[in-house]
Design an enzyme around this catalytic site. Structure first.
Site, PDB file in Angstrom:
ATOM      1  N   HIS A  98     -13.143  -9.670  -6.902  1.00 39.36           N
ATOM      2  CA  HIS A  98     -13.323  -8.788  -5.949  1.00 39.36           C
ATOM      3  C   HIS A  98     -14.336  -8.897  -4.834  1.00 39.36           C
ATOM      4  CE1 HIS A  98     -16.559  -7.379  -8.744  1.00 39.36           C
ATOM      5  NE2 HIS A  98     -16.044  -8.075  -9.919  1.00 39.36           N
ATOM      6  N   CYS A 100     -15.703 -11.666 -14.169  1.00 39.10           N
ATOM      7  CA  CYS A 100     -14.552 -11.535 -13.326  1.00 39.10           C
ATOM      8  C   CYS A 100     -15.335 -12.217 -12.131  1.00 39.10           C
ATOM      9  CB  CYS A 100     -14.180 -10.276 -12.680  1.00 39.10           C
ATOM     10  SG  CYS A 100     -13.292  -9.504 -14.016  1.00 39.10           S
TER      11      CYS A 100
END
Length: 332
Positions: free
Chosen positions: A243, A262
């Site tokens: 992301h 992440c």
């Protein structure tokens, strides 16, 4: 090589213009490692002194720093000198450990795939055996390590919402919500009951519900969202995805292990364009999709495989050996 290898005598950092026997030792080491290729340009009496830190030696130091994933300064600073203390037998062992990791990757990963090398803090998009896109990443910190993984990038989400994982909820966001619920509301956080899409404002009652495990926080889409403007869906059980990020300043750091697991991307819009381009998405359309507050999900046709791997040593296409710090202490 081990018989020829001798560490540089202890001392201060070495830089262009310095002179002395330690310079000659540095030059010999870098020549042995293949980084020193002589003086650039004609050799004269002024630049043929092996004990003088000249332009050729500076280029060699830069080459060594680049291969070892260090800040490329051309100065043999404290960190560079410490790395040079590592005997060749240690480097050979590191290559051996990583060769076994490479063996676990498929021989035929596909015509197009994505490789994230965690210790290198980089993502590469490979097409037809060529790197067509490369960018910096931020990966999981030591306490929240990014795992090895093989998956696919199946969708691109523009203006994503963020449903907070329970681990982050309990350790980070619930205390902030209790201390300053108005600020959390302004940042776009709402309470959402598990199993529903019903959101309610942050209140003492809703915070208690989240604390008991019946709800969590969700951040609405928009310019202030923690995930930024672009998110890439990767099916996996660990809730890992790629992301965008609001914390762009983290990409200025050389070692970038700051996330909760992440992978944050330096150029997410470029990756979105690369994946969706064959479906008619040009850069203008990608840029337009990232404006406003509407969340849009686009499936990727022929989704590329994603390999999240842990390589602290490898040989590149030019035959140069690269090393990276063992950030998760897995080599031992």
């Amino acid at each position: 090589m081990m018989a020829q290898w001798h560490p540089i005598a202890p001392g201060e950092p070495l830089r262009a213009g310095d002179q002395g026997p330690r310079i000659a030792q540095l030059r010999k080491l870098l020549q042995m490692f293949g980084d020193y290729n002589g003086h650039p340009g004609p050799v004269t009496a002024n630049n043929n002194n092996p004990e003088r830190f000249d332009a050729g030696l500076q280029l060699a130091v830069e080459s060594y720093q680049r291969r070892h994933g260090m800040a490329v300064t051309g100065v043999a600073d404290k960190a560079t000198l410490k790395e040079l203390e590592r005997p060749p037998v240690d480097l050979a062992r590191q290559l051996e450990v990583n060769a076994k990791r490479w063996d676990k990757l498929p021989d035929k990963p596909g015509k197009r795939y994505i490789l994230v090398n965690v210790p290198d803090f980089r993502l590469h998009l490979i097409e037809q055996h060529r790197v067509v896109l490369s960018m910096k990443t931020v990966v999981g910190k030591s306490s929240k390590r990014t795992p090895d993984m093989t998956s696919k990038v199946v969708s691109v989400v523009f203006n994503p919402t963020w449903t907070v994982p329970r681990s982050i909820l309990l350790t980070d966001l619930l205390p902030k919500a209790r201390n300053n619920p108005e600020a959390m509301h302004r940042r776009g956080y709402r309470v959402v009951k598990y199993g529903t899409n019903t959101t309610t404002p942050i209140s003492d009652k809703s915070i208690q519900s989240a604390a008991r495990g019946k709800a969590t926080l969700r951040q609405i889409s928009g310019p202030g969202n923690t995930l930024g403007r672009v998110k890439f869906i990767v099916p996996n059980k660990q809730a890992i995805f790629l992301h965008d990020t609001q914390a762009q300043s983290l990409f200025e750091h050389h070692h970038r292990a700051f996330s909760h697991g992440c992978i944050r991307l330096q150029q997410p819009e470029e990756l979105a364009y690369a994946l969706l381009g064959p479906q008619g998405w040009d850069r203008t359309r990608v840029a337009q999709a990232t404006t406003g507050d509407e969340s849009i999900t686009i499936k990727v046709a022929n989704p590329p495989k994603l390999f999240i791997a842990y390589f602290t040593a490898w040989v590149d296409g030019l035959g140069k050996v690269h090393f990276r710090p063992d950030i998760y202490h897995r080599d031992n």
